[in-house]
Every structure is written in C-alpha cells, then in structure tokens.
Design an enzyme around this catalytic site. Structure first.
Site, PDB file in Angstrom:
ATOM      1  CB  CYS A 160      -0.883  -0.126   1.317  1.00 14.63           C
ATOM      2  SG  CYS A 160      -0.039  -0.580   2.782  1.00 14.63           S
TER       3      CYS A 160
ATOM      4  CG  HIS B  23      -0.201   3.851   5.346  1.00 17.03           C
ATOM      5  ND1 HIS B  23      -0.010   3.229   6.536  1.00 17.03           N
ATOM      6  CD2 HIS B  23      -0.516   3.069   4.379  1.00 17.03           C
ATOM      7  CE1 HIS B  23      -0.302   1.984   6.225  1.00 17.03           C
ATOM      8  NE2 HIS B  23      -0.350   1.828   4.891  1.00 17.03           N
TER       9      HIS B  23
HETATM   10  P1  NAD Z   1      -5.788 -10.620   5.738  1.00 14.34           P
HETATM   11  O1  NAD Z   1      -5.315 -11.264   7.127  1.00 14.34           O
HETATM   12  O2  NAD Z   1      -7.085  -9.435   6.185  1.00 14.34           O
HETATM   13  O3  NAD Z   1      -6.626 -11.576   4.936  1.00 14.34           O
HETATM   14  C1  NAD Z   1      -5.944 -12.914   4.609  1.00 14.34           C
HETATM   15  C2  NAD Z   1      -7.006 -13.833   4.369  1.00 14.34           C
HETATM   16  O4  NAD Z   1      -6.263 -15.062   4.071  1.00 14.34           O
HETATM   17  C3  NAD Z   1      -7.748 -14.084   5.712  1.00 14.34           C
HETATM   18  O5  NAD Z   1      -9.205 -14.375   5.390  1.00 14.34           O
HETATM   19  C4  NAD Z   1      -7.169 -15.168   6.262  1.00 14.34           C
HETATM   20  O6  NAD Z   1      -8.234 -16.046   6.812  1.00 14.34           O
HETATM   21  C5  NAD Z   1      -6.966 -16.106   4.770  1.00 14.34           C
HETATM   22  N1  NAD Z   1      -5.958 -17.245   5.012  1.00 14.34           N
HETATM   23  C6  NAD Z   1      -5.176 -17.576   6.155  1.00 14.34           C
HETATM   24  N2  NAD Z   1      -4.482 -18.648   5.918  1.00 14.34           N
HETATM   25  C7  NAD Z   1      -4.885 -18.992   4.655  1.00 14.34           C
HETATM   26  C8  NAD Z   1      -4.484 -20.260   4.056  1.00 14.34           C
HETATM   27  N3  NAD Z   1      -3.684 -21.098   4.401  1.00 14.34           N
HETATM   28  N4  NAD Z   1      -5.096 -20.321   2.710  1.00 14.34           N
HETATM   29  C9  NAD Z   1      -5.705 -19.504   2.158  1.00 14.34           C
HETATM   30  N5  NAD Z   1      -6.246 -18.150   3.035  1.00 14.34           N
HETATM   31  C10 NAD Z   1      -5.956 -18.119   4.015  1.00 14.34           C
HETATM   32  O7  NAD Z   1      -4.749 -10.038   4.968  1.00 14.34           O
HETATM   33  P2  NAD Z   1      -4.564  -8.824   3.982  1.00 14.34           P
HETATM   34  O8  NAD Z   1      -4.556  -7.462   4.793  1.00 14.34           O
HETATM   35  O9  NAD Z   1      -5.827  -8.896   3.302  1.00 14.34           O
HETATM   36  O10 NAD Z   1      -3.208  -8.987   3.354  1.00 14.34           O
HETATM   37  C11 NAD Z   1      -3.038  -9.941   2.238  1.00 14.34           C
HETATM   38  C12 NAD Z   1      -2.073  -9.557   1.317  1.00 14.34           C
HETATM   39  O11 NAD Z   1      -2.155  -8.029   0.879  1.00 14.34           O
HETATM   40  C13 NAD Z   1      -0.614  -9.500   2.236  1.00 14.34           C
HETATM   41  O12 NAD Z   1       0.488  -9.859   1.433  1.00 14.34           O
HETATM   42  C14 NAD Z   1      -0.360  -7.947   2.579  1.00 14.34           C
HETATM   43  O13 NAD Z   1       0.776  -7.599   2.881  1.00 14.34           O
HETATM   44  C15 NAD Z   1      -1.232  -7.255   1.278  1.00 14.34           C
HETATM   45  N6  NAD Z   1      -1.424  -5.852   1.446  1.00 14.34           N
HETATM   46  C16 NAD Z   1      -2.111  -5.623   2.700  1.00 14.34           C
HETATM   47  C17 NAD Z   1      -2.572  -4.287   2.691  1.00 14.34           C
HETATM   48  C18 NAD Z   1      -3.412  -3.825   4.047  1.00 14.34           C
HETATM   49  O14 NAD Z   1      -3.277  -2.763   4.574  1.00 14.34           O
HETATM   50  N7  NAD Z   1      -4.101  -4.751   4.660  1.00 14.34           N
HETATM   51  C19 NAD Z   1      -2.443  -3.464   1.865  1.00 14.34           C
HETATM   52  C20 NAD Z   1      -1.762  -3.893   0.686  1.00 14.34           C
HETATM   53  C21 NAD Z   1      -1.292  -5.016   0.618  1.00 14.34           C
END
Ligand code: NAD
Length: 343
Positions: free
Chosen positions: A141, A221
């Site tokens: 992000c 942020h």
């Molecule tokens: P999150 O924790 O909100 O979502 C991840 C999902 O994956 C959850 O629903 C979880 O239950 C599921 N999960 C857990 N183990 C799993 C498995 N073995 N198989 C399939 N699903 C599984 O995370 P997020 O914030 O959506 O982040 C996801 C990615 O995006 C990460 O790489 C993160 O760094 C990136 N990201 C996050 C943000 C943010 O601010 N949240 C912003 C940009 C990028």
C-alpha cells in the site's frame, strides 16, 4: 476474451478485489478460498461467490450452514489466473507446494518478497513489464502510493531523488490484536525503511530514502515526500500532471476542513463510498510547494483499498487484455468509480 479468476484468501484485500472484478465484463470470479466457515465466508456466500477451502478444513464447512464447492486445488483447476491475497509469506509456500504444479498465472501481494516473482508491479511505472508473465506481485500500500506520484512526475519532468517520511497506521480496523496502542514506533528501526527497498523492486535505479513510524491509528497512512526534480517547473505544472489521473485526488484542507485522516474517512462515508474506501492518493494542496527543483507534498493513503486498481490492471497486463497502459488505467478507474470523491 473472458478471464476466469480465483481468489485465494478472502480478507481485507481479497474481498475488495473480488467485488472490484465483478464490475468488469471480461472477468469471472470462479470462487474464493476461505479457511473457516466464519462471518467472512457468510458474506462471500451472500454475495454469490463460490467458496473453496483448504482440504483439511472442508469438513468444517460441511458441518456448518455454508455450502462449499471444493478444495483450493479444484479452484485452481477452474481458473485461468489466481490472485493470492493470503497473509504475507504464505504466498511463497503456496507457490512451492501448489501453484507451481498447475502452470497458471498468479498475482501476489506486497506481503510477499520480490524474489518469488518475475515482476513487481505498479500500473503507472511498469504496466508493460507484466505482459505474458506468470508470477507478478502488486507492491504494498505505501509503495503503491509513493510509486504513483514518483512515476507520474518522472514521465513528464524527471525525478532525480526522493526522500519520504511515512506515518503508518498501526493496524487495519479489524485487527484487534495489533498495535501500537500508545506509542510511536520506528517501523523498522533503520534508514532506509523497507519501503525504499520495495520501491526499488519496480524502479531499481531510483535514488530514494524512506523512514517509517507506526502510530496508534487504523484509518490511513500519511506520507511526507521531498521529490528532487531533474528540471525546474511550476506548481501549476505539477497540479496539471496529477489532474490527468483519477488515482490522484487533490484537496484543499483549509477550504474543506479535510485536514486529517479521520475527517477524510468520515467524508468518504458521507459520500457513500462502499466500506469508506479511498483507492485514490489524497494529496493536500496546502502542503504542495516548489523550491528551486525540490517538490514537497503530503498525501494520505487508504491502505485497505489503494492496491485494488493495480490488481485489476495487473490482470489486464498479464493476460494481454489491454496492451495500452493508459487505456487500461482509465478503464479501471472509470469502472471502479475513482475520481468522484470531491465532485
Ligand atoms: P488479511 O489477514 O486481511 O486476509 C488474509 C486472508 O487469508 C484471511 O481471510 C485469512 O483467513 C486467509 N488465510 C489465512 N491462511 C490461509 C491459507 N492457508 N489459505 C488461504 N487463505 C488463508 O490480510 P490482508 O490485509 O488482506 O493482506 C493480504 C496481502 O495483501 C498481504 O500480502 C499483505 O501484505 C497485502 N496488503 C495488505 C494491505 C493492508 O493494508 N491490509 C495493503 C496492501 C497489501
């Protein structure tokens, strides 16, 4: 051409990408992967998404009221492309244990390391580099927020060097076990922070230094940027460059009263933005200044939604659905309703 897309991980990023994909005629969401039959699975089902799970948890779903379509392996079989939105680091193990067996294209997120992909991606900076690639990563992000600005200016004027201070939200709103709750944390305690390193996965030659602090807030942020330009220019010219792109929105804090992240989020709620999402960089006009060749500005980045347009563009680039970068970006922005926040 219709692209069948599966989403592995239905959390903050995955659920937003799933909703966004449904706005495009060329995409079909084949299904989403949930590990547990919890409220997230209930919402996905109520939106009409087919639910898949990891093999060991399929029985959990069978015992619940939430119907399950099959295993993650079945979803990969059904799909042309998978968007991995699992927690950071899991994408790497999925790549080694599962994805690599199927030969399908995979889009990873910023929580994964650059070394597992062929290209780290930002639409404005390197849209064309993802053509025909199998493994692509949409950067995080904060990095997406930085790159949109840097590459727009670099295309038109040239960027010599960047310095940025990042005030990071401590957690997303749903993350009730993260913090800090009463501190300002060097995150990480090093210069450059990993954000500069991440920017360099897309722009390897850029001279950039970043430092980041995590603070007790969940909303957005804030980034303070010093951009050293290759040529002298005017503020009007910079404003004109930003105004070409719906992904960058300019706001006057003094005139509107929108001088904080909480007011921006309140405003997005009042405007009826779904989930109060702000996928645009919000640049405060009041903070923009040019001193010789040095541009200064402050912007707010909504971490939960900022990378959604770039994920859509990454699909278009990988599949060759659109070869023209600006056509791809404008179409994405229009279909996702970007740029209407201050109208
Ligand atoms: P999150 O924790 O909100 O979502 C991840 C999902 O994956 C959850 O629903 C979880 O239950 C599921 N999960 C857990 N183990 C799993 C498995 N073995 N198989 C399939 N699903 C599984 O995370 P997020 O914030 O959506 O982040 C996801 C990615 O995006 C990460 O790489 C993160 O760094 C990136 N990201 C996050 C943000 C943010 O601010 N949240 C912003 C940009 C990028």
């Amino acid at each position: 051409m219709v692209v069948k897309i599966g989403i592995n991980g239905y959390g903050t990023i995955g659920k937003r990408i799933a909703d966004a994909l449904t706005r495009f005629q060329d995409f079909i969401v084949t299904g989403i992967v949930k590990t547990k039959p919890d409220y997230g699975a209930f919402i996905a089902k109520s939106k009409g998404f087919k639910i898949y799970s990891i093999r060991e948890n399929i029985d959990l779903f069978k015992k619940s009221n939430i119907e399950i379509e099959g295993s993650i392996e079945d979803l990969i079989e059904e799909s042309d492309l998978i968007i991995d939105t699992t927690p950071g680091g899991l994408g790497r193990s999925y790549l080694h244990t599962l994805y690599s067996k199927y030969g399908k294209s995979i889009i990873f997120q910023g929580g994964e390391k650059h070394d597992i992909v062929e290209t780290s991606f930002n639409s404005i900076c390197n849209y064309e580099e993802a053509f025909n690639k199998k493994y692509v990563r949409v950067v995080s992000c904060n990095t997406t927020g930085l790159l949109r600005i840097i590459c727009l200016i670099d295309e038109e004027i040239g960027v010599e060097k960047v310095k940025a201070v990042i005030v990071r939200r401590g957690a997303d709103p749903k993350e009730d076990t993260r913090g800090p709750i009463n501190s300002i944390v060097l995150d990480p305690p090093q210069i450059p922070s990993h954000h500069a390193i991440d920017v360099k996965t897309v722009l390897p030659k850029l001279d950039i230094e970043t430092i980041a602090f995590a603070v007790p807030s969940t909303l957005m942020h804030v980034q303070y940027l010093n951009i050293f330009l290759k040529e002298k220019t005017s503020l009007d010219r910079i404003i004109e460059i930003f105004s070409k792109v719906k992904r960058i929105q300019l706001v006057n804090a003094k005139e509107t009263g929108l001088d904080s992240t909480s007011k921006l989020i309140e405003y997005a709620r009042d405007k009826g933005r779904y989930r109060y999402d702000i996928p645009e960089n919000i640049v405060w006009l009041d903070t923009m200044k040019i001193d010789n060749k040095e541009l200064t500005l402050v912007q707010a980045i909504h971490q939960e939604s900022i990378v959604i347009p770039e994920n859509i563009d990454a699909v278009k680039s990988i599949t060759g659905l659109e070869r023209d970068k600006w056509k791809a970006i404008r179409d994405t922005d229009e279909k996702l309703g970007l740029g209407n926040l201050f109208k």
